[in-house]
Design an enzyme around this catalytic site. Structure first.
Site, PDB file in Angstrom:
ATOM      1  N   CYS A  33       0.823  -1.218   0.000  1.00 14.65           N
ATOM      2  CA  CYS A  33       0.000   0.000   0.000  1.00 14.65           C
ATOM      3  C   CYS A  33       0.857   1.269   0.000  1.00 14.65           C
ATOM      4  O   CYS A  33       0.348   2.364  -0.188  1.00 14.65           O
ATOM      5  CB  CYS A  33      -0.936   0.000   1.193  1.00 14.65           C
ATOM      6  SG  CYS A  33      -2.096  -1.357   1.122  1.00 14.65           S
ATOM      7  N   HIS A  39      -3.105   3.011  -5.315  1.00 16.09           N
ATOM      8  CA  HIS A  39      -3.952   1.868  -5.673  1.00 16.09           C
ATOM      9  C   HIS A  39      -5.356   2.223  -5.231  1.00 16.09           C
ATOM     10  O   HIS A  39      -5.553   3.133  -4.423  1.00 16.09           O
ATOM     11  CB  HIS A  39      -3.453   0.597  -4.978  1.00 16.09           C
ATOM     12  CG  HIS A  39      -3.520   0.698  -3.491  1.00 16.09           C
ATOM     13  ND1 HIS A  39      -2.539   1.302  -2.745  1.00 16.09           N
ATOM     14  CD2 HIS A  39      -4.488   0.342  -2.616  1.00 16.09           C
ATOM     15  CE1 HIS A  39      -2.890   1.291  -1.470  1.00 16.09           C
ATOM     16  NE2 HIS A  39      -4.078   0.728  -1.370  1.00 16.09           N
ATOM     17  N   HIS A  41      -9.650   1.404  -4.186  1.00 17.63           N
ATOM     18  CA  HIS A  41     -10.610   0.569  -3.453  1.00 17.63           C
ATOM     19  C   HIS A  41     -12.018   0.971  -3.849  1.00 17.63           C
ATOM     20  O   HIS A  41     -12.259   2.132  -4.197  1.00 17.63           O
ATOM     21  CB  HIS A  41     -10.500   0.796  -1.939  1.00 17.63           C
ATOM     22  CG  HIS A  41      -9.213   0.366  -1.347  1.00 17.63           C
ATOM     23  ND1 HIS A  41      -8.905  -0.948  -1.097  1.00 17.63           N
ATOM     24  CD2 HIS A  41      -8.124   1.080  -0.965  1.00 17.63           C
ATOM     25  CE1 HIS A  41      -7.701  -1.032  -0.580  1.00 17.63           C
ATOM     26  NE2 HIS A  41      -7.187   0.198  -0.491  1.00 17.63           N
ATOM     27  N   ASP A  79     -15.409  10.449  -4.339  1.00 16.07           N
ATOM     28  CA  ASP A  79     -15.634   9.481  -5.419  1.00 16.07           C
ATOM     29  C   ASP A  79     -14.767   9.802  -6.640  1.00 16.07           C
ATOM     30  O   ASP A  79     -14.737  10.944  -7.110  1.00 16.07           O
ATOM     31  CB  ASP A  79     -17.114   9.469  -5.808  1.00 16.07           C
ATOM     32  CG  ASP A  79     -17.468   8.262  -6.664  1.00 16.07           C
ATOM     33  OD1 ASP A  79     -16.848   7.188  -6.498  1.00 16.07           O
ATOM     34  OD2 ASP A  79     -18.370   8.400  -7.515  1.00 16.07           O
ATOM     35  N   HIS A  80     -14.062   8.790  -7.112  1.00 13.91           N
ATOM     36  CA  HIS A  80     -13.173   8.902  -8.276  1.00 13.91           C
ATOM     37  C   HIS A  80     -12.046   9.903  -8.066  1.00 13.91           C
ATOM     38  O   HIS A  80     -11.593  10.561  -9.005  1.00 13.91           O
ATOM     39  CB  HIS A  80     -13.972   9.204  -9.556  1.00 13.91           C
ATOM     40  CG  HIS A  80     -14.737   8.011 -10.029  1.00 13.91           C
ATOM     41  ND1 HIS A  80     -15.908   7.611  -9.429  1.00 13.91           N
ATOM     42  CD2 HIS A  80     -14.476   7.118 -11.000  1.00 13.91           C
ATOM     43  CE1 HIS A  80     -16.339   6.518 -10.022  1.00 13.91           C
ATOM     44  NE2 HIS A  80     -15.498   6.182 -10.973  1.00 13.91           N
ATOM     45  N   GLU A 124     -13.052  -0.876   3.608  1.00 13.19           N
ATOM     46  CA  GLU A 124     -12.080  -0.697   2.537  1.00 13.19           C
ATOM     47  C   GLU A 124     -12.154  -1.902   1.595  1.00 13.19           C
ATOM     48  O   GLU A 124     -11.850  -1.812   0.416  1.00 13.19           O
ATOM     49  CB  GLU A 124     -10.677  -0.571   3.136  1.00 13.19           C
ATOM     50  CG  GLU A 124      -9.661   0.016   2.189  1.00 13.19           C
ATOM     51  CD  GLU A 124      -8.318   0.197   2.858  1.00 13.19           C
ATOM     52  OE1 GLU A 124      -7.932   1.358   3.094  1.00 13.19           O
ATOM     53  OE2 GLU A 124      -7.653  -0.801   3.169  1.00 13.19           O
TER      54      GLU A 124
HETATM   55 ZN   LIG Z   1      -5.445   0.847   0.116  1.00 12.95          ZN
END
Ligand SMILES: [Zn+2]
Length: 135
Positions: A33, A39, A41, A79-80, A124
């Protein structure tokens, strides 16, 4: 007392990395991470309010009002997004689920009576979630 929970989903990316730690320390603490490229979720947020039913209305909080608050305060901001980059607070704080849940609580308490705000639960992944019940 009765409890009302609204569930919303948002997709966002983050990096778990404390600039105060070396690259090696970050990798040791946060594992994959800590990848500086980030990255993503698919987060699930559940916000629970508690209150006394208004006998005339038959509820204590209009769920449509709660939906609007969550859309404006949380979805609109996260969001996004890359949380670690686009949300100023997380340029200074590591964007762990724990810190995000507390940050969400602090935003919501500006819009929702503290006595009514019961719990923020943030998933998550389907296997991990954190819960925050206020200070
Ligand atoms: Zn993460």
């Amino acid at each position: 007392m009765i409890y009302l929970t609204r569930r919303v989903e948002f997709s966002a990316s983050h990096v778990l990395r404390n600039p105060g730690f070396s690259d090696e320390e970050n990798r040791k603490i946060y594992g994959e991470c800590a990848n500086p490229h980030g990255h993503g979720h698919n987060y699930v947020l559940e916000v629970t309010l508690g209150g006394e039913i208004d006998p005339k209305k038959g509820f204590f909080m209009n769920v449509v009002e709660l939906k609007h608050i969550l859309d404006e305060e949380i979805i609109g901001r996260l969001d996004h997004r890359n949380i670690s980059v686009e949300v100023p607070y997380f340029r200074e704080h590591v964007a762990t689920s724990e810190n995000i849940a507390v940050w969400i609580w602090r935003l919501l308490v500006e819009r929702i009576d503290r006595r009514m705000l019961y719990r923020v639960r943030l998933f998550e992944s389907s296997n991990n979630y954190v819960e925050y019940f206020g200070e």
